[in-house]
Design a protein around this motif. Structure first.
Motif, PDB file in Angstrom:
ATOM      1  N   PHE A 173      -2.034 -13.162  83.347  1.00 48.48           N
ATOM      2  CA  PHE A 173      -2.682 -14.288  82.682  1.00 48.48           C
ATOM      3  C   PHE A 173      -1.788 -14.826  81.568  1.00 48.48           C
ATOM      4  O   PHE A 173      -1.632 -16.046  81.402  1.00 48.48           O
ATOM      5  CB  PHE A 173      -4.038 -13.849  82.113  1.00 48.48           C
ATOM      6  N   MET A 174      -1.169 -13.927  80.824  1.00 44.35           N
ATOM      7  CA  MET A 174      -0.306 -14.348  79.717  1.00 44.35           C
ATOM      8  C   MET A 174       0.991 -14.972  80.229  1.00 44.35           C
ATOM      9  O   MET A 174       1.436 -16.001  79.723  1.00 44.35           O
ATOM     10  CB  MET A 174       0.000 -13.140  78.829  1.00 44.35           C
ATOM     11  N   PHE A 175       1.582 -14.364  81.238  1.00 44.10           N
ATOM     12  CA  PHE A 175       2.803 -14.928  81.820  1.00 44.10           C
ATOM     13  C   PHE A 175       2.537 -16.343  82.342  1.00 44.10           C
ATOM     14  O   PHE A 175       3.308 -17.267  82.094  1.00 44.10           O
ATOM     15  CB  PHE A 175       3.321 -14.055  82.973  1.00 44.10           C
ATOM     16  N   GLY A 222       0.115 -18.314  81.532  1.00 45.21           N
ATOM     17  CA  GLY A 222      -0.213 -19.192  80.414  1.00 45.21           C
ATOM     18  C   GLY A 222       1.035 -19.719  79.741  1.00 45.21           C
ATOM     19  O   GLY A 222       1.159 -20.920  79.463  1.00 45.21           O
ATOM     20  N   LEU A 223       1.977 -18.845  79.504  1.00 48.38           N
ATOM     21  CA  LEU A 223       3.230 -19.263  78.875  1.00 48.38           C
ATOM     22  C   LEU A 223       4.011 -20.218  79.768  1.00 48.38           C
ATOM     23  O   LEU A 223       4.732 -21.092  79.285  1.00 48.38           O
ATOM     24  CB  LEU A 223       4.087 -18.034  78.552  1.00 48.38           C
TER      25      LEU A 223
END
Lengths: 202, 202
Positions: B114-116, B118-119
């Motif tokens: 999710f963070m990857f 998102g970035l």
DNA sequence: AACCTTATTGATCATACGATCATTAGTTGG
DNA sequence: CCAACTAATGATCGTATGATCAATAAGGTT
């Protein structure tokens, strides 16, 4: 239409060029991630790719300089003093701290490079958070406990929760890039007030 | 010492192989990021790199399958019903929700992918957060307002703050990988109780 | 056991990327 | 104005990476 104003301003003083490269690299890697390639960076800077390697022996050295530029002075030495100044109310101190702190970290470049390096497993992030815990939340917990009718009721994890709720505003803004308040002050104030009220800290 | 037990189990049924690849890819990309290369992934799976391209025309297609595998069923349809069930107290409902929700999202693979993504600017994240806002926080805000003596005092941004403080536990755990509580239940319960108390919701 | 289908492989291509180095040209000091 | 220093360039190298495809062999069918 006139000729291009500065087609290529070559031959800057090394210090200045280095600074320019590092600042450009910070913006660039914040955008595309730490695996962004040197050719795109050079293009954005308006220099050749090989020039980067005149200033940094390897891409990893450039990234080190980026880290240093971004992490340096991100934690003010004044905050522990501020937070333990019992001439002011806890509320004043915490709000003052988060006013300063949010201005420093709710920035595109910091938020993203911190997240990129965190995902890459950088030791730097752990050191930063450890430092935050020892230098900020440690003293702050003591101050709150001193001010609370039931000191034992407050735990360090509660402070991390307060902190996380605030930091999450910056994450929504700069990582996920979803709509969120332009000025986080109000949300921060409300969160802090809820927190202090829960522990009967006045 | 004996010979290797299964040198290469070739020729799986396509469905099974595809599933194996996707699941391996989820774990792999969660570790190294979405820019991890296909050779390393193939090595981890114990297959050749070219095999991946028999199942996915391009790496981007594999990543699509990874997204689908990770995002699918991450938001239960039952939660809106749960959250609006006025036979139970708000506290019960919110705690129940975050008990479920934290089990689903406080996972290495979900948190990191999710963070990857998102970035990387993925639209998927914005859609997910938008969905969360409409399907969870919208109804939840209405329920809280119905239960609070001063309904107007609660704002949607307050809910995001509650949520952020909770999600931040997972971020510390899986992104920054710093020490944090093994079981987040206690911290979540305390955060929810502080929140409800602040608005006099019983 | 021989055969056929096709999952899997190994070799290979084109491009992307970090890094190197001889050459070029901007700037300064005399 | 010229010479010397060196910042900056352009061409190039080696490797990494996504992707392709003909050749191979596993496993079911008869």
């Amino acid at each position: 239409m006139d000729t291009q104003p500065a087609p290529d301003r070559r031959r800057l003083p090394p210090d200045e060029r280095r600074r320019q490269i590092v600042e450009g690299a910070v913006a660039f890697f914040a955008d595309v991630g730490l695996e962004g390639n040197t050719r795109d960076l050079a293009k954005r800077l308006g220099v050749t790719q090989s020039l980067l390697f005149n200033y940094f022996a390897a891409k990893s050295d450039l990234l080190e300089a980026v880290y240093e530029h971004v992490y340096l002075n991100r934690l003010s030495d004044d905050w522990p003093t501020l937070l333990t100044d019992r001439n002011r109310s806890i509320r004043d101190r915490v709000l003052h701290f988060y006013d300063d702190y949010s201005k420093l970290i709710f920035q595109y470049e910091w938020m993203r490079i911190f997240m990129f390096s965190g995902l890459a497993g950088a030791e730097l992030n752990r050191r930063y958070l450890d430092h935050l815990g020892r230098v900020i939340f440690g003293p702050l917990l003591a101050e709150m406990q001193a001010a609370a009718p039931d000191p034992q009721s407050i735990e360090i994890e509660d402070l991390w929760n307060l902190h996380g709720g605030i930091v999450y505003i910056g994450i929504r803004q700069h990582i996920y890039q979803v709509p969120c308040p332009d000025d986080p002050t109000k949300a921060i104030t409300r969160a802090v007030d809820r927190f202090l009220a829960a522990f009967d800290i006045t």
